[in-house]
Write a protein that holds these residues in place. Structure first.
Motif, PDB file in Angstrom:
ATOM      1  N   ILE A   1      78.920 -14.700  42.706  1.00  0.00           N
ATOM      2  CA  ILE A   1      80.265 -14.961  42.205  1.00  0.00           C
ATOM      3  C   ILE A   1      80.607 -13.876  41.199  1.00  0.00           C
ATOM      4  CG2 ILE A   1      81.771 -16.575  40.991  1.00  0.00           C
ATOM      5  CD1 ILE A   1      78.657 -17.858  42.677  1.00  0.00           C
ATOM      6  N   SER A   2      81.736 -13.223  41.426  1.00  0.00           N
ATOM      7  CA  SER A   2      82.200 -12.157  40.534  1.00  0.00           C
ATOM      8  C   SER A   2      83.523 -12.559  39.922  1.00  0.00           C
ATOM      9  CB  SER A   2      82.394 -10.847  41.303  1.00  0.00           C
ATOM     10  OG  SER A   2      81.194 -10.449  41.910  1.00  0.00           O
ATOM     11  N   CYS A   3      83.717 -12.196  38.660  1.00  0.00           N
ATOM     12  CA  CYS A   3      84.982 -12.453  37.963  1.00  0.00           C
ATOM     13  C   CYS A   3      85.567 -11.132  37.496  1.00  0.00           C
ATOM     14  CB  CYS A   3      84.766 -13.329  36.733  1.00  0.00           C
ATOM     15  SG  CYS A   3      84.422 -15.016  37.112  1.00  0.00           S
ATOM     16  N   ARG A   4      86.868 -11.029  37.646  1.00  0.00           N
ATOM     17  CA  ARG A   4      87.567  -9.859  37.140  1.00  0.00           C
ATOM     18  C   ARG A   4      88.887 -10.330  36.566  1.00  0.00           C
ATOM     19  NH1 ARG A   4      91.026  -5.589  39.446  1.00  0.00           N
ATOM     20  NH2 ARG A   4      91.084  -6.820  41.349  1.00  0.00           N
ATOM     21  N   VAL A   5      89.133  -9.941  35.333  1.00  0.00           N
ATOM     22  CA  VAL A   5      90.398 -10.270  34.681  1.00  0.00           C
ATOM     23  C   VAL A   5      91.266  -9.026  34.687  1.00  0.00           C
ATOM     24  CG1 VAL A   5      91.482 -10.925  32.502  1.00  0.00           C
ATOM     25  CG2 VAL A   5      89.379 -12.061  33.239  1.00  0.00           C
ATOM     26  N   VAL A   6      92.492  -9.193  35.169  1.00  0.00           N
ATOM     27  CA  VAL A   6      93.475  -8.106  35.143  1.00  0.00           C
ATOM     28  C   VAL A   6      94.419  -8.445  33.992  1.00  0.00           C
ATOM     29  CG1 VAL A   6      95.242  -6.860  36.437  1.00  0.00           C
ATOM     30  CG2 VAL A   6      93.208  -7.752  37.615  1.00  0.00           C
ATOM     31  N   GLU A   7      94.117  -7.870  32.838  1.00  0.00           N
ATOM     32  CA  GLU A   7      94.810  -8.263  31.613  1.00  0.00           C
ATOM     33  C   GLU A   7      96.283  -7.893  31.614  1.00  0.00           C
ATOM     34  OE1 GLU A   7      92.664  -7.119  28.113  1.00  0.00           O
ATOM     35  OE2 GLU A   7      90.787  -7.920  28.909  1.00  0.00           O
TER      36      GLU A   7
ATOM     37  N   TYR B   1      95.919 -12.284  35.020  1.00  0.00           N
ATOM     38  CA  TYR B   1      95.319 -13.168  36.010  1.00  0.00           C
ATOM     39  C   TYR B   1      93.824 -12.926  36.118  1.00  0.00           C
ATOM     40  CZ  TYR B   1      95.390  -9.454  39.639  1.00  0.00           C
ATOM     41  OH  TYR B   1      95.206  -8.304  40.363  1.00  0.00           O
ATOM     42  N   ILE B   2      93.143 -13.920  36.694  1.00  0.00           N
ATOM     43  CA  ILE B   2      91.720 -13.818  36.965  1.00  0.00           C
ATOM     44  C   ILE B   2      91.525 -13.838  38.467  1.00  0.00           C
ATOM     45  CG2 ILE B   2      91.344 -16.326  36.806  1.00  0.00           C
ATOM     46  CD1 ILE B   2      88.575 -15.625  35.514  1.00  0.00           C
ATOM     47  N   LEU B   3      90.592 -13.032  38.931  1.00  0.00           N
ATOM     48  CA  LEU B   3      90.219 -12.976  40.338  1.00  0.00           C
ATOM     49  C   LEU B   3      88.744 -13.347  40.411  1.00  0.00           C
ATOM     50  CD1 LEU B   3      91.174 -12.192  43.216  1.00  0.00           C
ATOM     51  CD2 LEU B   3      90.323  -9.899  42.738  1.00  0.00           C
ATOM     52  N   ILE B   4      88.438 -14.393  41.167  1.00  0.00           N
ATOM     53  CA  ILE B   4      87.057 -14.846  41.320  1.00  0.00           C
ATOM     54  C   ILE B   4      86.695 -14.704  42.795  1.00  0.00           C
ATOM     55  CG2 ILE B   4      85.431 -16.747  41.013  1.00  0.00           C
ATOM     56  CD1 ILE B   4      87.404 -17.875  38.897  1.00  0.00           C
ATOM     57  N   GLN B   5      85.590 -14.024  43.046  1.00  0.00           N
ATOM     58  CA  GLN B   5      85.147 -13.792  44.419  1.00  0.00           C
ATOM     59  C   GLN B   5      83.813 -14.492  44.653  1.00  0.00           C
ATOM     60  OE1 GLN B   5      85.526  -9.883  46.396  1.00  0.00           O
ATOM     61  NE2 GLN B   5      83.292  -9.941  46.553  1.00  0.00           N
ATOM     62  N   PHE B   6      83.756 -15.278  45.723  1.00  0.00           N
ATOM     63  CA  PHE B   6      82.536 -15.966  46.142  1.00  0.00           C
ATOM     64  C   PHE B   6      82.029 -15.278  47.392  1.00  0.00           C
ATOM     65  CE2 PHE B   6      85.173 -18.918  43.918  1.00  0.00           C
ATOM     66  CZ  PHE B   6      84.323 -19.744  43.220  1.00  0.00           C
ATOM     67  N   THR B   7      80.754 -14.880  47.387  1.00  0.00           N
ATOM     68  CA  THR B   7      80.160 -14.207  48.538  1.00  0.00           C
ATOM     69  C   THR B   7      78.863 -14.916  48.902  1.00  0.00           C
ATOM     70  OG1 THR B   7      81.055 -12.108  47.742  1.00  0.00           O
ATOM     71  CG2 THR B   7      79.352 -11.983  49.428  1.00  0.00           C
ATOM     72  N   ASP B   8      78.697 -15.195  50.188  1.00  0.00           N
ATOM     73  CA  ASP B   8      77.436 -15.762  50.663  1.00  0.00           C
ATOM     74  C   ASP B   8      77.133 -15.173  52.035  1.00  0.00           C
ATOM     75  OD1 ASP B   8      78.051 -17.758  52.965  1.00  0.00           O
ATOM     76  OD2 ASP B   8      79.482 -18.370  51.420  1.00  0.00           O
ATOM     77  N   THR B   9      75.875 -15.266  52.435  1.00  0.00           N
ATOM     78  CA  THR B   9      75.453 -14.758  53.743  1.00  0.00           C
ATOM     79  C   THR B   9      75.152 -15.907  54.697  1.00  0.00           C
ATOM     80  OG1 THR B   9      73.170 -14.579  52.980  1.00  0.00           O
ATOM     81  CG2 THR B   9      74.545 -12.586  52.824  1.00  0.00           C
ATOM     82  N   GLY B  10      75.759 -17.045  54.436  1.00  0.00           N
ATOM     83  CA  GLY B  10      75.542 -18.225  55.267  1.00  0.00           C
ATOM     84  C   GLY B  10      76.300 -18.165  56.578  1.00  0.00           C
ATOM     85  N   ILE B  11      76.416 -19.319  57.190  1.00  0.00           N
ATOM     86  CA  ILE B  11      77.109 -19.468  58.469  1.00  0.00           C
ATOM     87  C   ILE B  11      78.556 -18.990  58.312  1.00  0.00           C
ATOM     88  CG2 ILE B  11      77.886 -21.160  60.179  1.00  0.00           C
ATOM     89  CD1 ILE B  11      75.484 -22.935  59.117  1.00  0.00           C
ATOM     90  N   PRO B  12      79.041 -18.109  59.175  1.00  0.00           N
ATOM     91  CA  PRO B  12      80.436 -17.657  59.063  1.00  0.00           C
ATOM     92  C   PRO B  12      81.396 -18.845  59.146  1.00  0.00           C
ATOM     93  CG  PRO B  12      79.238 -16.296  60.625  1.00  0.00           C
ATOM     94  CD  PRO B  12      78.347 -17.455  60.280  1.00  0.00           C
ATOM     95  N   PHE B  13      82.295 -18.931  58.169  1.00  0.00           N
ATOM     96  CA  PHE B  13      83.259 -20.033  58.149  1.00  0.00           C
ATOM     97  C   PHE B  13      84.472 -19.644  57.322  1.00  0.00           C
ATOM     98  CE2 PHE B  13      84.955 -23.905  56.101  1.00  0.00           C
ATOM     99  CZ  PHE B  13      85.425 -24.539  57.237  1.00  0.00           C
ATOM    100  N   ASN B  14      85.633 -19.693  57.943  1.00  0.00           N
ATOM    101  CA  ASN B  14      86.878 -19.414  57.247  1.00  0.00           C
ATOM    102  C   ASN B  14      87.548 -20.747  56.907  1.00  0.00           C
ATOM    103  OD1 ASN B  14      89.417 -18.761  56.326  1.00  0.00           O
ATOM    104  ND2 ASN B  14      89.835 -17.280  57.938  1.00  0.00           N
ATOM    105  N   PRO B  15      87.458 -21.182  55.650  1.00  0.00           N
ATOM    106  CA  PRO B  15      88.044 -22.479  55.285  1.00  0.00           C
ATOM    107  C   PRO B  15      89.570 -22.481  55.360  1.00  0.00           C
ATOM    108  CG  PRO B  15      87.307 -21.329  53.327  1.00  0.00           C
ATOM    109  CD  PRO B  15      86.842 -20.520  54.507  1.00  0.00           C
ATOM    110  N   LEU B  16      90.184 -21.311  55.367  1.00  0.00           N
ATOM    111  CA  LEU B  16      91.639 -21.246  55.428  1.00  0.00           C
ATOM    112  C   LEU B  16      92.168 -21.595  56.816  1.00  0.00           C
ATOM    113  CD1 LEU B  16      92.239 -18.057  53.270  1.00  0.00           C
ATOM    114  CD2 LEU B  16      92.111 -20.448  52.547  1.00  0.00           C
TER     115      LEU B  16
ATOM    116  N   LEU C   1      85.239 -15.143  49.902  1.00  0.00           N
ATOM    117  CA  LEU C   1      86.410 -15.949  49.569  1.00  0.00           C
ATOM    118  C   LEU C   1      86.867 -15.556  48.167  1.00  0.00           C
ATOM    119  CD1 LEU C   1      88.202 -18.374  50.555  1.00  0.00           C
ATOM    120  CD2 LEU C   1      86.737 -19.798  49.121  1.00  0.00           C
ATOM    121  N   ARG C   2      88.145 -15.213  48.050  1.00  0.00           N
ATOM    122  CA  ARG C   2      88.699 -14.803  46.752  1.00  0.00           C
ATOM    123  C   ARG C   2      89.785 -15.775  46.336  1.00  0.00           C
ATOM    124  NH1 ARG C   2      88.619 -10.109  49.788  1.00  0.00           N
ATOM    125  NH2 ARG C   2      86.990  -8.662  49.165  1.00  0.00           N
ATOM    126  N   ILE C   3      89.753 -16.132  45.056  1.00  0.00           N
ATOM    127  CA  ILE C   3      90.825 -16.945  44.490  1.00  0.00           C
ATOM    128  C   ILE C   3      91.422 -16.189  43.314  1.00  0.00           C
ATOM    129  CG2 ILE C   3      89.968 -19.176  45.288  1.00  0.00           C
ATOM    130  CD1 ILE C   3      88.798 -19.647  42.491  1.00  0.00           C
TER     131      ILE C   3
END
Length: 169
Positions: free
Chosen positions: A92-98, A102-117, A159-161
Motif C-alpha cells: 500500500i502506497s500513499c501520496r499526498v498532492v498538496e 488530495y491523497i492517492l492510495i494504491q493497493f497492489t497484490d499478486t493474488g488472483i486477478p480481479f477487477n472489483p469495478l 487498485l487506486r483510490i
C-alpha cells in the motif's frame, strides 16, 4: 522492540503478533509504502500508516472516516479473496498532492486477478439487499472516494483510490 508495537520509523521491518491476532505477520515500511502480509490482523498497523498522512494534512473527521472505510473494505477483500486458499502480501502506497489537496492510495497484490469495478452496482433496497452477499464493499468505496481505478499489470492487481481533503458537497 516489543512484539505488539509498531514504531513509525521509515525503512524498518517488523514482525508483529500478540494482541492483533492469532499469528505473527510481516510488515515492512519504506518511505511512502508499507508492505504487509495480507491478514486481517495487519489492518491496524496499516491504518496507523495511512493516518499519519491524514493527520499531517489536517483532514476533517468525515474525510478520515470515509478513507478508513474504503481502506478497510479494500484490505479485507485482499485478505479474504486475493490469495485464497493461501496467503500473500499487499503493498500500500500513499501520496499526498498538496497543491491539489488530495491523497492517492494504491493497493497492489499478486493474488488472483480481479477487477472489483466490474461488479454490478448492488440493489440496496428491499429483500434483495437483505439476502445478497457481496458487492456492497466496493459500492461503498465508490460512493465515498472521488476516484477509484483498477488495472492488472505485470501479474499484479493495482487498485487506486483518490480522495480530496475537502468534504464532498
Amino acid at each position: 522492540m516489543g512484539s505488539d508495537t509498531v514504531n513509525s520509523f521509515d525503512d524498518e521491518v517488523f514482525h508483529l503478533g500478540g494482541s492483533w491476532g492469532k499469528k505473527d505477520f510481516f510488515i515492512e515500511r519504506k518511505d511512502n509504502t508499507i508492505t504487509v502480509e495480507a491478514v486481517k490482523e495487519a489492518f491496524d498497523p496499516l491504518l496507523d500508516f495511512i493516518s499519519e498522512y491524514l493527520i499531517k494534512n489536517q483532514c476533517s473527521k468525515q474525510v478520515k472516516a470515509e478513507i478508513r472505510l474504503a481502506v478497510e473494505e479494500i484490505f479485507v477483500n485482499i485478505c479474504s479473496y486475493a490469495y485464497e486458499p493461501g496467503n500473500g502480501e499487499a503493498r500500500i502506497s500513499c501520496r499526498v498532492v498538496e497543491d491539489q489537496s488530495y491523497i492517492l492510495i494504491q493497493f497492489t497484490d499478486t493474488g488472483i486477478p480481479f477487477n472489483p469495478l466490474h461488479k454490478e452496482t448492488p440493489d440496496i433496497t428491499g429483500k434483495q439487499f437483505e439476502n445478497k452477499q457481496g458487492g456492497f464493499g466496493i459500492h461503498l468505496v465508490k460512493q465515498v472516494m472521488d476516484e477509484v481505478t483498477y488495472e492488472y499489470r505485470d501479474g499484479m492487481n493495482i487498485l487506486r483510490i483518490k480522495r480530496f481533503f475537502e468534504n464532498k458537497g
